[in-house]
Design an enzyme around this catalytic site. Structure first.
Site, PDB file in Angstrom:
ATOM      1  N   GLU A 103      27.276  18.030   2.113  1.00 28.32           N
ATOM      2  CA  GLU A 103      28.434  18.220   1.212  1.00 28.32           C
ATOM      3  C   GLU A 103      28.826  19.691   1.133  1.00 28.32           C
ATOM      4  O   GLU A 103      29.152  20.219   0.071  1.00 28.32           O
ATOM      5  CB  GLU A 103      28.112  17.672  -0.193  1.00 28.32           C
ATOM      6  CG  GLU A 103      27.686  16.219  -0.190  1.00 28.32           C
ATOM      7  CD  GLU A 103      27.487  15.612  -1.575  1.00 28.32           C
ATOM      8  OE1 GLU A 103      27.913  16.217  -2.579  1.00 28.32           O
ATOM      9  OE2 GLU A 103      26.888  14.521  -1.648  1.00 28.32           O
ATOM     10  N   GLU A 128      20.491  12.709  -5.668  1.00 28.73           N
ATOM     11  CA  GLU A 128      20.219  13.647  -6.781  1.00 28.73           C
ATOM     12  C   GLU A 128      19.180  13.110  -7.761  1.00 28.73           C
ATOM     13  O   GLU A 128      19.396  13.105  -8.978  1.00 28.73           O
ATOM     14  CB  GLU A 128      21.533  13.980  -7.516  1.00 28.73           C
ATOM     15  CG  GLU A 128      22.601  14.560  -6.593  1.00 28.73           C
ATOM     16  CD  GLU A 128      23.922  14.867  -7.296  1.00 28.73           C
ATOM     17  OE1 GLU A 128      24.121  14.424  -8.446  1.00 28.73           O
ATOM     18  OE2 GLU A 128      24.763  15.541  -6.679  1.00 28.73           O
TER      19      GLU A 128
HETATM   20  C1  XIL Z   1      32.399  14.281  -6.300  1.00 29.69           C
HETATM   21  C2  XIL Z   1      33.813  14.051  -5.762  1.00 29.69           C
HETATM   22  O1  XIL Z   1      34.133  15.031  -4.817  1.00 29.69           O
HETATM   23  C3  XIL Z   1      34.790  14.106  -6.912  1.00 29.69           C
HETATM   24  O2  XIL Z   1      36.098  13.785  -6.455  1.00 29.69           O
HETATM   25  C4  XIL Z   1      34.358  13.148  -8.020  1.00 29.69           C
HETATM   26  O3  XIL Z   1      35.208  13.295  -9.108  1.00 29.69           O
HETATM   27  C5  XIL Z   1      32.928  13.436  -8.447  1.00 29.69           C
HETATM   28  O4  XIL Z   1      32.090  13.369  -7.314  1.00 29.69           O
HETATM   29  N1  XIL Z   1      27.489  15.320  -5.420  1.00 29.69           N
HETATM   30  C6  XIL Z   1      27.791  14.155  -4.745  1.00 29.69           C
HETATM   31  C7  XIL Z   1      29.216  13.774  -4.516  1.00 29.69           C
HETATM   32  O5  XIL Z   1      26.880  13.488  -4.219  1.00 29.69           O
HETATM   33  O6  XIL Z   1      29.399  12.374  -4.501  1.00 29.69           O
HETATM   34  C8  XIL Z   1      30.111  14.405  -5.574  1.00 29.69           C
HETATM   35  O7  XIL Z   1      31.478  14.093  -5.233  1.00 29.69           O
HETATM   36  C9  XIL Z   1      29.867  15.891  -5.662  1.00 29.69           C
HETATM   37  C10 XIL Z   1      28.447  16.180  -6.061  1.00 29.69           C
END
Ligand code: XIL
Length: 370
Positions: free
Chosen positions: A278, A161
């Protein structure tokens, strides 16, 4: 290779069968659920999900579902900086090692996630950035963590990101602590350091909102392609791009169009492997009735994935969870009516939903990868 995949599936199916023998009530539904990793493997693709070990502790049925469905997995938490270290330079790899051991024992590849991110930083990092210097903090961390897992991971999300049109910079970079303390070349330095620490893992730039064909998403795409051209011209070791794809039902109209496919083509032309990393669908704006909601969510999975899989450089689909029982969306973007969210392919009782069937159908009609 084909033999390897068959053997892997065979072993997994044996363990699923062993579990089914202990859970006769579940037999009919589970037996009808073809593992998505098997449908993916038939096309030269991988299918998987993120996982936190606590879900397996809470539910052995979930663990079995995970092992049967996935041949690739991302630690939801265990490799993030604040999960590994709460004091300067002191690292505890116990949970991350357990995660890797669990995946290895079940023939599941691991996506390391993530080395350089503005989020999930332990409290000690910020003061050190100004005193010890950003580059040293960043490279020490990469060497320590990527070095620890060297040879064991399929890939690393080296940077996460790093673009943000909201930072209003001409290069599109996020105005993050890394940019502020390491300079604009920190992405290059991160990839070079990761490559030296782990010569085997594919090195990936993971990014959000690239899948949106609106002003925000298009700005991110343009910035990424320009930055990639610079990195590749300087022979920076970067092998892939991850598209997070945390989709929102209300943005269905800006998903999976021709400009998205053209963008994937631009990544492929630059030699990038592409990973959907994701995937989930936020259902906060959808109707309350579960059937209608599941149908709308499934349509978004289907539309987005069929556009994505038309591009042969797309190698894996990784969802951010498998079952609605264990989804970050419950906390991140809950429904206003208080009903449980339904963003994932399996329901809270681990039964397949319309989204599962949409993913399965998309995999069945995907073009064969070489
Ligand atoms: C999120 C997790 O799912 C949560 O449990 C945590 O509290 C915050 O992070 N982008 C990403 C992931 O790259 O690592 C994130 O995961 C969601 C957004």
């Amino acid at each position: 290779m084909a033999t390897g995949i068959n053997r892997r599936n065979f072993i997994k199916e044996l363990s699923v069968l062993a579990w089914l023998a202990r859970a006769p009530g579940q037999l009919a539904a589970q037996a009808a659920t073809i593992p998505l990793q098997r449908l993916a493997a038939e096309k030269g693709l991988m299918f998987g999900s993120c996982l936190a070990l606590k879900y397996c502790v809470q539910s052995s049925a979930y663990q079995q579902l995970f092992v049967s469905q996935c041949d690739i997995a991302t630690p939801e938490l265990h490799m993030k900086w604040n999960s590994l270290s709460d004091q300067p330079g002191v690292y505890d790899f116990e949970n991350a090692d357990k995660f890797v051991a669990f995946c290895t024992a079940n023939h599941i590849r691991v996506r390391g996630h993530t080395l350089v991110w503005h989020d999930a930083l332990p409290a000690w990092v910020a003061p050190q950035l100004t005193t010890a210097g950003g580059q040293k903090i960043m490279t020490d961390h990469i060497r320590k963590v990527a070095g620890h897992f060297a040879g064991k991971l399929y890939s690393w999300d080296v940077v996460n990101e790093v673009l943000d049109p909201g930072s209003h910079r001409p290069d599109g970079l996020r105005d993050s602590p890394w940019l502020q303390n390491c300079g604009v070349d920190y992405i290059e330095l991160a990839f070079r350091t990761a490559a030296a620490a782990d010569r085997n893992a594919l090195l990936v730039w993971n990014e959000n909102y690239l899948e949106l064909s609106n002003g925000f998403g298009r700005a991110k795409r343009t910035a990424m392609l320009t930055l990639l051209d610079g990195l590749l011209a300087r022979e920076v070791p970067i092998h892939g791009v991850g598209l997070e794809a945390h989709l929102r039902a209300e943005q269905a109209t800006v998903l999976g169009d021709a400009s998205y496919e053209a963008f994937l083509g631009e990544l492929a032309r630059r030699g990038m492997k592409i990973f959907i990393t994701e995937l989930d669908v936020q259902d906060v704006t959808l109707p309350a009735a579960a059937g209608a909601r599941d149908q709308a969510v499934a349509e978004i999975y289907g539309r987005f994935l069929s556009a994505s899989l038309r591009q042969p450089a797309v190698r894996a689909i990784v969802t951010w969870g498998l079952s609605d029982a264990f989804s970050w969306i419950a906390g991140y973007r809950p429904r206003k009516d208080g009903l449980p969210v339904r963003p994932l392919p399996f329901d809270a009782n681990f039964q397949p939903k319309a989204a599962y069937y949409a993913i399965a159908e998309t995999l069945k009609s995907a073009v064969q990868r070489g």
